[in-house]
Design a protein around this motif. Structure first.
Motif, PDB file in Angstrom:
ATOM      1  N   LEU A  79       1.528  -0.883   0.079  1.00  0.00           N
ATOM      2  CA  LEU A  79       0.771   0.385  -0.066  1.00  0.00           C
ATOM      3  C   LEU A  79       1.103   1.401  -0.235  1.00  0.00           C
ATOM      4  O   LEU A  79       1.948   1.082   0.920  1.00  0.00           O
ATOM      5  CB  LEU A  79      -1.097   0.014   1.121  1.00  0.00           C
ATOM      6  N   PHE A  80       0.477   2.474  -0.575  1.00  0.00           N
ATOM      7  CA  PHE A  80       1.022   4.112  -1.001  1.00  0.00           C
ATOM      8  C   PHE A  80      -0.244   4.933  -0.148  1.00  0.00           C
ATOM      9  O   PHE A  80      -1.103   4.539  -0.097  1.00  0.00           O
ATOM     10  CB  PHE A  80       1.739   4.131  -2.039  1.00  0.00           C
ATOM     11  N   GLU A  81       0.108   5.926   0.039  1.00  0.00           N
ATOM     12  CA  GLU A  81      -0.562   7.321   0.236  1.00  0.00           C
ATOM     13  C   GLU A  81      -0.845   6.932   1.918  1.00  0.00           C
ATOM     14  O   GLU A  81      -1.735   5.793   2.719  1.00  0.00           O
ATOM     15  CB  GLU A  81      -1.905   6.914  -0.880  1.00  0.00           C
ATOM     16  N   SER A  82      -0.707   7.467   3.036  1.00  0.00           N
ATOM     17  CA  SER A  82      -0.416   7.326   4.260  1.00  0.00           C
ATOM     18  C   SER A  82      -1.892   7.722   5.091  1.00  0.00           C
ATOM     19  O   SER A  82      -2.540   6.615   5.571  1.00  0.00           O
ATOM     20  CB  SER A  82       0.552   8.625   4.944  1.00  0.00           C
ATOM     21  N   GLY A  83      -2.616   7.829   4.655  1.00  0.00           N
ATOM     22  CA  GLY A  83      -4.516   7.906   4.705  1.00  0.00           C
ATOM     23  C   GLY A  83      -4.973   6.938   4.155  1.00  0.00           C
ATOM     24  O   GLY A  83      -5.468   6.137   5.236  1.00  0.00           O
ATOM     25  N   ALA A  84      -4.861   6.532   2.909  1.00  0.00           N
ATOM     26  CA  ALA A  84      -5.155   5.053   2.259  1.00  0.00           C
ATOM     27  C   ALA A  84      -4.984   4.225   3.398  1.00  0.00           C
ATOM     28  O   ALA A  84      -5.189   2.761   3.685  1.00  0.00           O
ATOM     29  CB  ALA A  84      -4.774   4.702   1.258  1.00  0.00           C
ATOM     30  N   MET A  85      -3.076   4.211   3.683  1.00  0.00           N
ATOM     31  CA  MET A  85      -2.799   2.833   5.186  1.00  0.00           C
ATOM     32  C   MET A  85      -3.520   2.976   6.401  1.00  0.00           C
ATOM     33  O   MET A  85      -3.779   1.851   6.947  1.00  0.00           O
ATOM     34  CB  MET A  85      -1.346   3.646   5.125  1.00  0.00           C
ATOM     35  N   LEU A  86      -3.966   4.248   7.088  1.00  0.00           N
ATOM     36  CA  LEU A  86      -4.759   4.204   7.881  1.00  0.00           C
ATOM     37  C   LEU A  86      -5.561   3.865   7.905  1.00  0.00           C
ATOM     38  O   LEU A  86      -6.402   3.299   8.467  1.00  0.00           O
ATOM     39  CB  LEU A  86      -4.727   5.829   8.341  1.00  0.00           C
TER      40      LEU A  86
END
Length: 218
Positions: free
Chosen positions: A69-76
């Motif tokens: 996964l990439f993009e910190s918001g998507a990971m959260l």
């Protein structure tokens, strides 16, 4: 097991803080931005936008192959939906947490990042840019301060919204902000700073805005 490809920027710390709060097993994989390791082809296969953080879940919920996964918001959001930690059960509070997570991704993070770049890292002083981004960041601090009046946490209970916003408030001084001017934000900030998971996540972490240096892409 989770592999967090990481540098101690605010976005990197968002995931680091979440993993500590959730008590999940993880391994930090340092990515040196100064050495350009974010442009390594091996990292590109995990994070196609060449940005940290990136996450590899070796035990995804579907039982399949490791999931990158990439993009910190998507990971959260991914971790919160998988584990149940960080998204309120109440539907309205859940939507509040998601809205404020998106607010951080679209507003607080980009404006703070630009303020930090022009105030700390830019090779030459650009007064208009410094003023523009510092003033917009002050406005965003005010938005969050007003929202926190009468609330302990952004969405009522501690959530991904708090975890996402906090690391971008940590370098407030370097970004030209005085927390004393935002009493509700100050109270919230101090409460998160005192949490054991926060202390663990920030133990020994270098403040990337503490000294001037060559520009980096984070």
């Amino acid at each position: 097991m989770l592999d967090l490809y990481y540098a101690p920027t605010p976005n990197g710390q968002k995931l680091h803080l979440y993993l500590e709060e959730a008590g999940l097993p993880y391994r930090l994989v340092p990515v040196s931005l100064g050495k350009g390791e974010q442009f390594d082809p091996a990292f590109l296969r995990i994070a196609p936008n060449n940005k940290i953080p990136a996450l590899v879940d070796h035990a995804p919920a579907d039982g399949g192959a490791p999931l990158s996964l990439f993009e910190s918001g998507a990971m959260l959001l991914y971790q919160a939906e998988k584990t149940g930690f960080g998204l309120p059960a109440d539907a309205r509070a859940r939507q509040a947490a998601i809205q404020w997570l998106f607010w951080q991704m679209a507003g607080l993070g980009p404006m703070a990042g630009q303020a930090g770049y022009f105030r700390v890292y830019a090779p030459q002083r650009v007064p208009f840019a410094i003023e523009r981004y510092t003033q917009e960041l002050t406005r965003l601090y005010g938005v969050l301060d007003r929202h926190l009046a009468g609330r302990d946490w952004i969405a009522g209970t501690y959530s991904v919204a708090d975890i996402a916003c906090y690391p971008w408030i940590v370098p407030h001084a370097a970004h030209g902000q005085d927390l004393a001017a935002f009493p509700h934000l100050q109270r919230w900030f101090d409460a998160i700073a005192a949490r054991p998971a926060t202390r663990r996540a920030y133990d020994g972490v270098e403040d990337v805005y503490a000294v001037r240096g060559a520009p980096v892409k984070a």
